[in-house]
Design an enzyme around this catalytic site. Structure first.
Site, PDB file in Angstrom:
ATOM      1  N   TYR A  93       3.200   2.268   0.218  1.00  0.00           N
ATOM      2  CA  TYR A  93       2.975   1.349   1.340  1.00  0.00           C
ATOM      3  C   TYR A  93       1.917   1.969   2.241  1.00  0.00           C
ATOM      4  CZ  TYR A  93       4.078  -1.849   5.178  1.00  0.00           C
ATOM      5  OH  TYR A  93       4.022  -2.800   6.163  1.00  0.00           O
ATOM      6  N   TYR A 124      -2.012  -7.809   2.134  1.00  0.00           N
ATOM      7  CA  TYR A 124      -0.900  -7.238   2.892  1.00  0.00           C
ATOM      8  C   TYR A 124       0.363  -8.000   2.550  1.00  0.00           C
ATOM      9  CZ  TYR A 124       1.776  -5.604   6.945  1.00  0.00           C
ATOM     10  OH  TYR A 124       2.732  -5.059   7.769  1.00  0.00           O
TER      11      TYR A 124
END
Lengths: 384, 162
Positions: free
Chosen positions: A288, A338
């Site tokens: 991430y 995203y």
């Protein structure tokens, strides 16, 4: 009991990805349906068989709306891993695995849908963690929290700041081959260094993008997976937990080590011990990347490199396709889209199926790691 | 309620602070710390049972689970643990090109139990050369309204800090 190898991912799906607001007219619910339908098609599964939903990050696509929109006649399970943009995907996977293993559901979709028109990265934090102890002093965007952690990290270990740019450039190179990626044009270190400083030491190209899109995976048991279209990818282990005294800003109650890291080291030990493997066994990883520094922290929290040496590792090409551990091979949040980590997990499935446009030869083990977040964070280990 | 100190007033006070409406909103748990800052003091919670200081304010002690506590004054000095410079234009709706403010995490002196950290600003720092990790800072408060003040910091002046 253990959840090792107890469930698998049998399908992945993604809507189109686009820059912030570009897909707004399709709606978050519509994009989520597109992703789930694509995941079912990938799995060779009728959408009507989906009887469970697992999401995270306070996703706004609620199952009570998704099921009728998808034409699902009957369903029985739903779970939400509240909060934690950077951290809570492993818990969403855990909820799906627990459901199919116990028989609470047969086919659970883990999903994320995000149209960034109204909820801005550059806007103030969500109401539930916008508190006077941070907001009153101008600490009101997640990237400023990452920036303070990045400053502490660079200072603590004397890391070459150009390592941040190396992360961004490496991931852009991956995205150049990925037709889904929002940003595909080449980026050089000079391009990175010329981008404006947003929250020092993070420049624009160190920050994850704002984008629109949805993604989904289908989780079921190995027994049910045998009847589906593709060879299943096995969920070897997952774990998530908060840091000691993690509190609402992520910066003022952490240990010194966690102030200069993502804080996933405890979960890392649990994932590797459950899966029965070690960092050197991992072939490819997805981290991430709320910012470029997140990749450096994950490399250290998971024990791929020693504390303070991730910068040299990345500058030396360690995360490139010919490096010791290719990372974020679809481009990650910096260049692909995203999707709060689900894009990285889906790329992991592609790698283990041999379907990636940046294929790691013979990849058998993939690791996903959370970034910093308020909810319990950790990782998911997949294998062939 | 008095009018808020707006951007220009903050600037004219000589303080580098973020622009916009961001006054603290006191609640039943934390009103004491904002009130103390309005009177020029820095206070944090201290557990009556295990004596540990803690921040941010919580109902229950993280060490011993006691809910008995009171506000305890600290000397007001500390050390910068980390910091960032934020471009005001990074915030939606408050674009002031070229305008930067700092946010720090400060390790507070005079606590017991475990280190106590808080987020604040260094009001007399205007550019990157003015702040570093490990630098000493000392309390300066800004009164915003009756019972509401901000605990802020300024760079310690050599020879004056205790």
């Amino acid at each position: 009991m253990t959840l090792r190898d107890a469930a698998c991912i049998v399908g992945t799906g993604e809507s189109a990805y686009g820059k912030r607001g570009s897909l707004a007219e399709r709606g978050e619910l519509g994009l989520a349906c597109e992703a789930i339908e694509a995941a079912c098609a990938d799995a060779g599964l009728d959408v009507g068989a989906i009887d469970g939903f697992s999401s995270y990050c306070d996703d706004r696509c609620v199952p009570t709306s998704l099921a009728p929109q998808l034409g699902i006649p009957s369903w029985r399970y739903a779970a939400m891993a509240w909060g934690g943009g950077g951290s809570s995907l492993p818990t969403a996977v855990l909820h799906a695995v627990m459901a199919v293993v116990t028989g609470a559901a047969n086919y659970v979709t883990v999903l994320r849908s995000n149209i960034q028109g109204s909820i801005r990265l550059g806007g103030r934090m969500a109401e539930n963690f916008r508190v006077s102890y941070t907001d009153a002093f101008g600490l009101d965007i997640p990237l400023a929290v990452y920036a303070m952690k990045a400053r502490r990290y660079l200072d603590t270990y004397g890391v070459d700041p150009s390592a941040l740019g190396a992360v961004a450039v490496t991931q852009r190179a991956y995205a150049g081959a990925n037709r889904r990626a929002v940003y595909q044009q080449p980026m050089t270190m000079d391009d990175h260094d010329a981008s404006r400083m947003v929250v020092s030491p993070l420049r624009l190209y160190d920050c994850c993008m704002e984008s629109d899109g949805a993604s989904a995976v289908i989780v079921t048991t190995p027994e049910r997976a045998r009847d589906l279209a593709k060879t299943p990818v096995v969920i070897g282990a997952m774990a998530a937990r908060t840091n000691y005294r993690l509190n609402s800003s992520m910066v003022y109650t952490m240990s010194d080590q966690d102030l200069a890291a993502s804080g996933q080291s405890a979960a890392a030990g649990e994932v590797f011990s459950t899966a029965g493997c070690r960092p050197e066994d991992v072939d490819v990883a997805g981290f991430y990347d709320g910012c470029s520094a997140s990749v450096l922290w994950a490399l250290e929290d998971w024990g791929f490199v020693e504390r303070g040496s991730a910068g040299d590792f990345v500058l030396g090409g360690g995360t490139r396709l010919d490096g010791a551990l290719p990372v974020n091979t679809a481009g990650g949040h910096l260049s692909e889209a995203y999707q709060q980590g689900l894009g990285q997990l889906i790329e992991g499935v592609r790698q283990l199926r041999g379907e990636s446009v940046n294929q790691v030869a013979g990849a058998e083990i993939f690791l996903y790691s959370s970034g910093p977040g308020l909810a319990p964070g950790g990782g998911v280990l997949l294998h062939t | 309620m008095e009018a808020r100190i707006e951007v220009e007033a903050k600037r004219s006070s000589g303080f580098n602070l973020p622009s916009g409406d961001r006054d603290p909103v006191p609640n039943a748990l934390d009103e004491g710390m904002w009130a103390a800052a309005a009177e020029g003091r820095l206070v944090v919670q201290r557990c009556h049972s295990c004596r540990a200081h803690r921040f941010p304010p919580t109902r229950t002690c993280y060490r011993c689970r006691s809910t008995d506590w009171s506000w305890d004054p600290l000397p007001g000095t500390g050390v910068i643990a980390t910091y960032t410079w934020v471009r005001d234009g990074a915030r939606t709706g408050t674009a002031v090109p070229g305008d930067h403010y700092n946010v720090i995490v400060v390790d507070l002196d005079g606590t017991e139990g475990e280190p106590v950290r808080m987020v604040s600003n260094v009001v007399d720092a205007w550019g990157p050369e003015d702040i570093a990790i490990g630098m000493g800072v000392e309390l300066v408060t800004l009164r915003l309204a009756d019972g509401i003040g901000l605990p802020l910091f300024r760079r310690s002046i050599a020879g004056e800090s205790s």
